[in-house]
Design a protein around this motif. Structure first.
Motif, PDB file in Angstrom:
ATOM      1  N   ARG A   1     -11.331 -28.883  23.844  1.00 24.26           N
ATOM      2  CA  ARG A   1     -12.349 -28.233  24.672  1.00 24.26           C
ATOM      3  C   ARG A   1     -13.660 -28.104  23.913  1.00 24.26           C
ATOM      4  NH1 ARG A   1      -9.348 -22.896  27.154  1.00 24.26           N
ATOM      5  NH2 ARG A   1      -8.680 -23.883  29.066  1.00 24.26           N
TER       6      ARG A   1
ATOM      7  N   PRO B   1      -3.139 -23.518  25.195  1.00 21.49           N
ATOM      8  CA  PRO B   1      -3.578 -23.092  26.520  1.00 21.49           C
ATOM      9  C   PRO B   1      -3.484 -21.580  26.681  1.00 21.49           C
ATOM     10  CG  PRO B   1      -1.454 -24.228  26.631  1.00 21.49           C
ATOM     11  CD  PRO B   1      -1.928 -24.329  25.220  1.00 21.49           C
TER      12      PRO B   1
ATOM     13  N   GLU C   1      -0.952 -20.374  33.064  1.00 24.07           N
ATOM     14  CA  GLU C   1      -2.100 -20.945  32.345  1.00 24.07           C
ATOM     15  C   GLU C   1      -1.740 -22.270  31.679  1.00 24.07           C
ATOM     16  OE1 GLU C   1      -5.304 -20.214  32.175  1.00 24.07           O
ATOM     17  OE2 GLU C   1      -5.208 -18.393  33.383  1.00 24.07           O
TER      18      GLU C   1
ATOM     19  N   GLU D   1      -1.631 -24.898  34.481  1.00 17.67           N
ATOM     20  CA  GLU D   1      -2.967 -25.199  35.002  1.00 17.67           C
ATOM     21  C   GLU D   1      -3.787 -26.037  34.020  1.00 17.67           C
ATOM     22  OE1 GLU D   1      -3.589 -21.097  37.621  1.00 17.67           O
ATOM     23  OE2 GLU D   1      -4.890 -21.479  35.899  1.00 17.67           O
ATOM     24  N   GLU D   2      -3.692 -25.711  32.751  1.00 18.54           N
ATOM     25  CA  GLU D   2      -4.560 -26.342  31.758  1.00 18.54           C
ATOM     26  C   GLU D   2      -4.015 -27.636  31.184  1.00 18.54           C
ATOM     27  OE1 GLU D   2      -5.587 -23.355  28.870  1.00 18.54           O
ATOM     28  OE2 GLU D   2      -6.795 -22.254  30.329  1.00 18.54           O
ATOM     29  N   THR D   3      -2.691 -27.855  31.300  1.00 15.94           N
ATOM     30  CA  THR D   3      -2.116 -29.042  30.658  1.00 15.94           C
ATOM     31  C   THR D   3      -1.319 -29.945  31.591  1.00 15.94           C
ATOM     32  OG1 THR D   3       0.000 -28.014  30.059  1.00 15.94           O
ATOM     33  CG2 THR D   3      -1.858 -27.732  28.506  1.00 15.94           C
TER      34      THR D   3
ATOM     35  N   PRO E   1      -3.577 -31.634  34.593  1.00 20.77           N
ATOM     36  CA  PRO E   1      -4.335 -30.395  34.369  1.00 20.77           C
ATOM     37  C   PRO E   1      -5.392 -30.221  35.461  1.00 20.77           C
ATOM     38  CG  PRO E   1      -4.570 -31.915  32.503  1.00 20.77           C
ATOM     39  CD  PRO E   1      -3.755 -32.598  33.538  1.00 20.77           C
TER      40      PRO E   1
ATOM     41  N   GLU F   1     -10.501 -28.124  32.903  1.00 15.72           N
ATOM     42  CA  GLU F   1      -9.761 -27.248  31.989  1.00 15.72           C
ATOM     43  C   GLU F   1      -9.815 -27.782  30.558  1.00 15.72           C
ATOM     44  OE1 GLU F   1      -8.683 -24.331  32.288  1.00 15.72           O
ATOM     45  OE2 GLU F   1      -8.283 -23.986  34.387  1.00 15.72           O
ATOM     46  N   ALA F   2      -9.710 -29.109  30.399  1.00 15.25           N
ATOM     47  CA  ALA F   2      -9.670 -29.688  29.060  1.00 15.25           C
ATOM     48  C   ALA F   2     -10.150 -31.128  29.114  1.00 15.25           C
ATOM     49  CB  ALA F   2      -8.259 -29.635  28.498  1.00 15.25           C
TER      50      ALA F   2
END
Length: 192
Positions: A70, A83, A100, A103-105, A143, A147-148
């Motif tokens: 990020r 995350p 989380e 959602e992020e990965t 993801p 997010e990333a």
């Protein structure tokens, strides 16, 4: 070196009031008027942030950690992170941690366990942070957008090098990597 007992309650600071400067669902900034036990008074900025949850997700073998790449505009730097994010009001922190991660990965963590709570800026902020450790994860999707930049399983020895080189900066990620390395060192050797 001498050992002293913990100070008594009489040495506590006195707060004579706290006035809000700004507030939204993710942060409250205020100024507290503080008096030290010796009578010295001053104003102190205080930051209050809702509980955040982060998860160090290890693969089934415990050799790799799931990290996201990020850009953090506040420090204008890219870094690898575990995350994590805010727990919604009333949400179970462990459920928030799993949400989380997904959602992020795009990975759903298995065997999620609470590791520890910490305060990253205890002199200026009340920002409770919970760190979870997950052993294993299932790929269930992509993801969420923005997010990333990248999601990667990083060998723990490489993650330790990323800390030393400044490519991992966040306190939760550093603690997650070190917790994983410690747990791996304490585990009995695998037999094939």
């Amino acid at each position: 070196m001498t050992t002293r007992d913990a100070p008594s309650e009489r040495t506590r600071w006195t707060i004579h009031g706290e006035r809000p400067v700004d507030e939204n669902p993710h942060i409250r900034l205020s100024i507290a008027h503080v008096e030290l036990p010796n009578g010295v008074q001053f104003d102190q900025y205080v930051i209050r942030i809702p509980r955040c949850v982060m998860t160090a997700v290890l693969d089934d073998a415990g050799e790799n950690i799931l990290l996201i790449w990020r850009h953090r505009f506040i420090i204008d730097q890219w870094d690898w992170e575990v995350p994590g994010g805010y727990a919604d009001p009333g949400e179970d922190p462990a459920a928030a941690a799993a949400r989380e991660v997904e959602e992020e990965t795009g990975w759903r963590p298995k065997n999620l366990e609470f590791a520890l709570s910490f305060q990253p800026m205890i002199g200026s902020a009340d920002a409770p942070q919970d760190l979870y450790i997950a052993r294993g994860a299932d790929l269930v999707g992509e993801p969420h957008t923005d997010e990333a930049e990248a999601v990667r399983w990083v060998p723990l020895h490489e993650a330790q090098q990323l800390i030393a080189s400044g490519k991992i900066l966040g306190a939760a990620t550093i603690m997650g990597v070190l917790q994983a390395i410690t747990a791996r060192a304490a585990a009995p050797p695998h037999t094939a």
